[in-house]
Design an enzyme around this catalytic site. Structure first.
Site, PDB file in Angstrom:
ATOM      1  N   HIS A   1       0.843  -1.211   0.000  1.00  0.00           N
ATOM      2  CA  HIS A   1       0.000   0.000   0.000  1.00  0.00           C
ATOM      3  C   HIS A   1       0.877   1.260   0.000  1.00  0.00           C
ATOM      4  O   HIS A   1       0.615   2.211  -0.744  1.00  0.00           O
ATOM      5  CB  HIS A   1      -0.871   0.060   1.267  1.00  0.00           C
TER       6      HIS A   1
ATOM      7  N   ARG B   1      -1.874  -6.323  -8.291  1.00  0.00           N
ATOM      8  CA  ARG B   1      -0.756  -7.238  -8.049  1.00  0.00           C
ATOM      9  C   ARG B   1      -0.672  -8.340  -9.076  1.00  0.00           C
ATOM     10  O   ARG B   1       0.396  -8.858  -9.359  1.00  0.00           O
ATOM     11  CB  ARG B   1      -0.905  -7.899  -6.664  1.00  0.00           C
TER      12      ARG B   1
HETATM   13  P1  ADP Z   1      -9.749  -4.026  -0.101  1.00  0.00           P
HETATM   14  O1  ADP Z   1     -10.396  -4.776   1.023  1.00  0.00           O
HETATM   15  O2  ADP Z   1     -10.569  -2.877  -0.605  1.00  0.00           O
HETATM   16  O3  ADP Z   1      -9.173  -4.875  -1.211  1.00  0.00           O
HETATM   17  P2  ADP Z   1      -7.011  -3.683   0.741  1.00  0.00           P
HETATM   18  O4  ADP Z   1      -6.529  -2.878   1.897  1.00  0.00           O
HETATM   19  O5  ADP Z   1      -6.773  -5.148   0.773  1.00  0.00           O
HETATM   20  O6  ADP Z   1      -8.526  -3.306   0.606  1.00  0.00           O
HETATM   21  O7  ADP Z   1      -6.365  -3.140  -0.612  1.00  0.00           O
HETATM   22  C1  ADP Z   1      -6.509  -1.799  -1.008  1.00  0.00           C
HETATM   23  C2  ADP Z   1      -5.840  -1.594  -2.363  1.00  0.00           C
HETATM   24  O8  ADP Z   1      -4.440  -1.808  -2.248  1.00  0.00           O
HETATM   25  C3  ADP Z   1      -6.311  -2.546  -3.450  1.00  0.00           C
HETATM   26  O9  ADP Z   1      -6.362  -1.815  -4.673  1.00  0.00           O
HETATM   27  C4  ADP Z   1      -5.223  -3.566  -3.518  1.00  0.00           C
HETATM   28  O10 ADP Z   1      -5.139  -4.171  -4.795  1.00  0.00           O
HETATM   29  C5  ADP Z   1      -4.013  -2.708  -3.238  1.00  0.00           C
HETATM   30  N1  ADP Z   1      -2.907  -3.501  -2.719  1.00  0.00           N
HETATM   31  C6  ADP Z   1      -2.888  -4.315  -1.650  1.00  0.00           C
HETATM   32  N2  ADP Z   1      -1.672  -4.904  -1.497  1.00  0.00           N
HETATM   33  C7  ADP Z   1      -0.899  -4.434  -2.513  1.00  0.00           C
HETATM   34  C8  ADP Z   1       0.449  -4.673  -2.941  1.00  0.00           C
HETATM   35  N3  ADP Z   1       1.258  -5.522  -2.291  1.00  0.00           N
HETATM   36  N4  ADP Z   1       0.900  -4.020  -4.035  1.00  0.00           N
HETATM   37  C9  ADP Z   1       0.077  -3.185  -4.707  1.00  0.00           C
HETATM   38  N5  ADP Z   1      -1.205  -2.920  -4.373  1.00  0.00           N
HETATM   39  C10 ADP Z   1      -1.690  -3.528  -3.291  1.00  0.00           C
END
Ligand code: ADP
Length: 150
Positions: free
Chosen positions: A17, A90
């Site tokens: 994130h 991802r």
């Molecule tokens: P949600 O429950 O809405 O998916 P998350 O907190 O899991 O919330 O993810 C929020 C955003 O961050 C999503 O767009 C997800 O794809 C992105 N994300 C999560 N982990 C990574 C990562 N390792 N690299 C890039 N983007 C990520």
């Protein structure tokens, strides 16, 4: 003015994130990190803890603000006059899932979604994996910003 909203659960925020957020900053004038609170979802960290981790990680970044919401992401975005929604990708599974949501969000609000690809060295990091490691007392420090503590 380009105003992005990055919505997510952030349970907890990870280096994945953080990387997406830092790479989005040069593309926008301001960025709201919107922490979702869904009554049907069980979280490891409380809303306040999830917000505090993010606030402490970006406390020197004037473009960033942190807020919370429940209900539809687009309603939050319209209320805050967002010009785009930010999401990270991802892998193909993320793409398939995000494509439909982005298209529906565009249809409902006219707001486009901007996608950034994960950095290769962060592509395997997810909040779910971090929670799994935490719940077994493993070493999670290399996957999350320093502010995140179990
Ligand atoms: P949600 O429950 O809405 O998916 P998350 O907190 O899991 O919330 O993810 C929020 C955003 O961050 C999503 O767009 C997800 O794809 C992105 N994300 C999560 N982990 C990574 C990562 N390792 N690299 C890039 N983007 C990520």
């Amino acid at each position: 003015m380009k105003k992005y909203v990055f919505p997510g659960s952030f349970d907890p925020i990870t280096l994945g994130h953080q990387d997406i957020i830092e790479r989005a900053l040069p593309l926008c004038d301001s960025l709201i990190i919107a922490v979702g609170e869904n009554n049907d979802k069980k979280y490891m960290f409380s809303l306040q803890e999830r917000i505090d981790f993010i606030t402490n990680t970006f406390n020197n970044e004037p473009k960033i603000s942190v807020d919370s919401y429940n209900g539809l992401t687009v309603n939050f975005c319209v209320k805050h006059k967002a010009t785009a929604i930010l999401r990270g990708l991802r892998n193909p599974a993320d793409f398939e899932f995000e494509k439909n949501i982005a298209q529906v969000n565009g249809r409902l609000s006219g707001i486009d979604t901007v996608f950034l690809l994960t950095a290769a060295d962060h592509s395997y990091i997810s909040s779910g994996i971090v929670r799994e490691i935490m719940s077994h007392n493993g070493d999670y420090y290399s996957l999350v910003p320093k502010a995140v503590k179990k």
